[in-house]
Design a protein around this motif. Sequence first.
Motif, mmCIF file in Angstrom:
data_model
loop_
_atom_site.group_PDB
_atom_site.id
_atom_site.type_symbol
_atom_site.label_atom_id
_atom_site.label_comp_id
_atom_site.label_asym_id
_atom_site.label_seq_id
_atom_site.Cartn_x
_atom_site.Cartn_y
_atom_site.Cartn_z
ATOM 1 N N GLY A 77 0.800 -1.223 0.000
ATOM 2 C CA GLY A 77 0.000 0.000 0.000
ATOM 3 C C GLY A 77 0.830 1.268 0.000
ATOM 4 O O GLY A 77 0.383 2.318 -0.457
ATOM 5 N N ARG A 78 2.051 1.163 0.497
ATOM 6 C CA ARG A 78 2.976 2.311 0.499
ATOM 7 C C ARG A 78 3.862 2.316 -0.734
ATOM 8 O O ARG A 78 4.754 3.155 -0.852
ATOM 9 C CB ARG A 78 3.852 2.270 1.748
ATOM 10 N N GLY A 79 3.658 1.349 -1.641
ATOM 11 C CA GLY A 79 4.483 1.276 -2.844
ATOM 12 C C GLY A 79 5.856 0.680 -2.599
ATOM 13 O O GLY A 79 6.777 0.900 -3.383
ATOM 14 N N GLU A 80 5.989 -0.096 -1.524
ATOM 15 C CA GLU A 80 7.282 -0.692 -1.177
ATOM 16 C C GLU A 80 7.212 -2.211 -1.336
ATOM 17 O O GLU A 80 6.152 -2.810 -1.157
ATOM 18 C CB GLU A 80 7.646 -0.342 0.267
ATOM 19 N N ASN A 81 8.334 -2.830 -1.663
ATOM 20 C CA ASN A 81 8.357 -4.283 -1.785
ATOM 21 C C ASN A 81 9.309 -4.925 -0.780
ATOM 22 O O ASN A 81 9.600 -6.111 -0.866
ATOM 23 C CB ASN A 81 8.711 -4.724 -3.207
ATOM 24 N N ARG A 82 9.780 -4.148 0.172
ATOM 25 C CA ARG A 82 10.628 -4.681 1.230
ATOM 26 C C ARG A 82 10.459 -3.831 2.479
ATOM 27 O O ARG A 82 10.137 -2.650 2.407
ATOM 28 C CB ARG A 82 12.092 -4.749 0.810
ATOM 29 N N GLY A 83 10.676 -4.464 3.616
ATOM 30 C CA GLY A 83 10.578 -3.752 4.880
ATOM 31 C C GLY A 83 10.346 -4.731 6.011
ATOM 32 O O GLY A 83 10.301 -5.944 5.815
ATOM 33 N N ALA A 84 10.180 -4.197 7.204
ATOM 34 C CA ALA A 84 9.965 -5.029 8.376
ATOM 35 C C ALA A 84 9.022 -4.324 9.326
ATOM 36 O O ALA A 84 8.936 -3.092 9.341
ATOM 37 C CB ALA A 84 11.293 -5.329 9.065
ATOM 38 N N ALA A 85 8.312 -5.117 10.115
ATOM 39 C CA ALA A 85 7.407 -4.552 11.106
ATOM 40 C C ALA A 85 7.214 -5.551 12.239
ATOM 41 O O ALA A 85 7.310 -6.761 12.053
ATOM 42 C CB ALA A 85 6.056 -4.206 10.480
ATOM 43 N N THR A 86 6.938 -5.022 13.396
ATOM 44 C CA THR A 86 6.538 -5.810 14.550
ATOM 45 C C THR A 86 5.021 -5.905 14.510
ATOM 46 O O THR A 86 4.344 -4.908 14.239
ATOM 47 C CB THR A 86 7.007 -5.129 15.842
ATOM 48 N N VAL A 87 4.489 -7.101 14.761
ATOM 49 C CA VAL A 87 3.042 -7.312 14.742
ATOM 50 C C VAL A 87 2.616 -7.817 16.113
ATOM 51 O O VAL A 87 3.076 -8.870 16.572
ATOM 52 C CB VAL A 87 2.618 -8.307 13.650
ATOM 53 N N ASP A 88 1.749 -7.058 16.776
ATOM 54 C CA ASP A 88 1.189 -7.473 18.061
ATOM 55 C C ASP A 88 -0.104 -8.235 17.794
ATOM 56 O O ASP A 88 -1.012 -7.714 17.136
ATOM 57 C CB ASP A 88 0.896 -6.254 18.938
ATOM 58 N N ILE A 89 -0.165 -9.471 18.262
ATOM 59 C CA ILE A 89 -1.333 -10.328 18.126
ATOM 60 C C ILE A 89 -1.695 -10.835 19.520
ATOM 61 O O ILE A 89 -0.866 -10.771 20.435
ATOM 62 C CB ILE A 89 -1.032 -11.488 17.153
ATOM 63 N N PRO A 90 -2.907 -11.317 19.719
ATOM 64 C CA PRO A 90 -3.275 -11.767 21.073
ATOM 65 C C PRO A 90 -2.318 -12.793 21.673
ATOM 66 O O PRO A 90 -2.128 -12.829 22.886
ATOM 67 C CB PRO A 90 -4.672 -12.357 20.880
ATOM 68 N N GLY A 91 -1.663 -13.597 20.836
ATOM 69 C CA GLY A 91 -0.739 -14.612 21.345
ATOM 70 C C GLY A 91 0.661 -14.113 21.627
ATOM 71 O O GLY A 91 1.505 -14.864 22.109
ATOM 72 N N GLY A 92 0.947 -12.858 21.336
ATOM 73 C CA GLY A 92 2.286 -12.330 21.578
ATOM 74 C C GLY A 92 2.693 -11.338 20.516
ATOM 75 O O GLY A 92 1.859 -10.739 19.846
ATOM 76 N N THR A 93 3.974 -11.175 20.352
ATOM 77 C CA THR A 93 4.521 -10.221 19.394
ATOM 78 C C THR A 93 5.501 -10.950 18.483
ATOM 79 O O THR A 93 6.326 -11.729 18.957
ATOM 80 C CB THR A 93 5.242 -9.077 20.124
ATOM 81 N N VAL A 94 5.386 -10.700 17.172
ATOM 82 C CA VAL A 94 6.296 -11.301 16.200
ATOM 83 C C VAL A 94 6.920 -10.206 15.358
ATOM 84 O O VAL A 94 6.419 -9.081 15.292
ATOM 85 C CB VAL A 94 5.581 -12.336 15.294
ATOM 86 N N ARG A 95 8.007 -10.551 14.690
ATOM 87 C CA ARG A 95 8.702 -9.627 13.791
ATOM 88 C C ARG A 95 8.679 -10.235 12.398
ATOM 89 O O ARG A 95 9.067 -11.390 12.205
ATOM 90 C CB ARG A 95 10.137 -9.418 14.266
ATOM 91 N N VAL A 96 8.203 -9.462 11.431
ATOM 92 C CA VAL A 96 8.103 -9.925 10.050
ATOM 93 C C VAL A 96 9.018 -9.065 9.186
ATOM 94 O O VAL A 96 8.962 -7.843 9.251
ATOM 95 C CB VAL A 96 6.653 -9.831 9.524
ATOM 96 N N THR A 97 9.847 -9.721 8.386
ATOM 97 C CA THR A 97 10.704 -9.040 7.420
ATOM 98 C C THR A 97 10.325 -9.552 6.039
ATOM 99 O O THR A 97 10.219 -10.755 5.822
ATOM 100 C CB THR A 97 12.191 -9.329 7.697
ATOM 101 N N VAL A 98 10.117 -8.615 5.101
ATOM 102 C CA VAL A 98 9.697 -8.951 3.740
ATOM 103 C C VAL A 98 10.679 -8.327 2.758
ATOM 104 O O VAL A 98 11.073 -7.174 2.915
ATOM 105 C CB VAL A 98 8.278 -8.408 3.455
ATOM 106 N N ASP A 99 11.083 -9.116 1.754
ATOM 107 C CA ASP A 99 11.856 -8.565 0.644
ATOM 108 C C ASP A 99 11.430 -9.308 -0.617
ATOM 109 O O ASP A 99 10.669 -10.269 -0.537
ATOM 110 C CB ASP A 99 13.365 -8.622 0.901
ATOM 111 N N PRO A 100 11.883 -8.884 -1.791
ATOM 112 C CA PRO A 100 11.420 -9.517 -3.034
ATOM 113 C C PRO A 100 11.708 -11.016 -3.121
ATOM 114 O O PRO A 100 11.054 -11.724 -3.879
ATOM 115 C CB PRO A 100 12.165 -8.754 -4.129
ATOM 116 N N ASP A 101 12.671 -11.512 -2.348
ATOM 117 C CA ASP A 101 13.020 -12.931 -2.401
ATOM 118 C C ASP A 101 12.264 -13.790 -1.399
ATOM 119 O O ASP A 101 12.387 -15.007 -1.405
ATOM 120 C CB ASP A 101 14.521 -13.115 -2.183
ATOM 121 N N GLY A 102 11.490 -13.188 -0.498
ATOM 122 C CA GLY A 102 10.759 -13.981 0.483
ATOM 123 C C GLY A 102 10.476 -13.194 1.743
ATOM 124 O O GLY A 102 10.565 -11.972 1.769
ATOM 125 N N SER A 103 10.145 -13.924 2.791
ATOM 126 C CA SER A 103 9.815 -13.284 4.057
ATOM 127 C C SER A 103 10.323 -14.133 5.211
ATOM 128 O O SER A 103 10.553 -15.333 5.073
ATOM 129 C CB SER A 103 8.303 -13.091 4.172
#
Length: 106
Positions: free
Chosen positions: A56-82
Amino acid sequence: MPPAYDPDAFPDGVNIEFVVVEAADRLRMRVHERGVGETRSCGTGTVAAVTGVLFGRGENRGAATVDIPGGTVRVTVDPDGSTLAGPAVFVARGELDQGWWNSFGE
């Protein structure tokens, strides 16, 4: 109460993630999985949420922390995978009947 969806468009059900972007690198998410209801976590859902926000921001790579009811995870995305990183803990233990396993070969 589970979220509504169009069963004509999705006859097998759907997984639905609700995502709040709290900062450029931090999301909050809840998920309802088809046939199960709300779950505490969903790995593919967290990766999809981060990927969708980046797209949505026009980016194909980046990282973010995601807070979910079961805890917190870190997701990293780039054109080759995640990559998904976070804690893993046992929340239940059980036994499956051998007949149930054997039924998959029928």
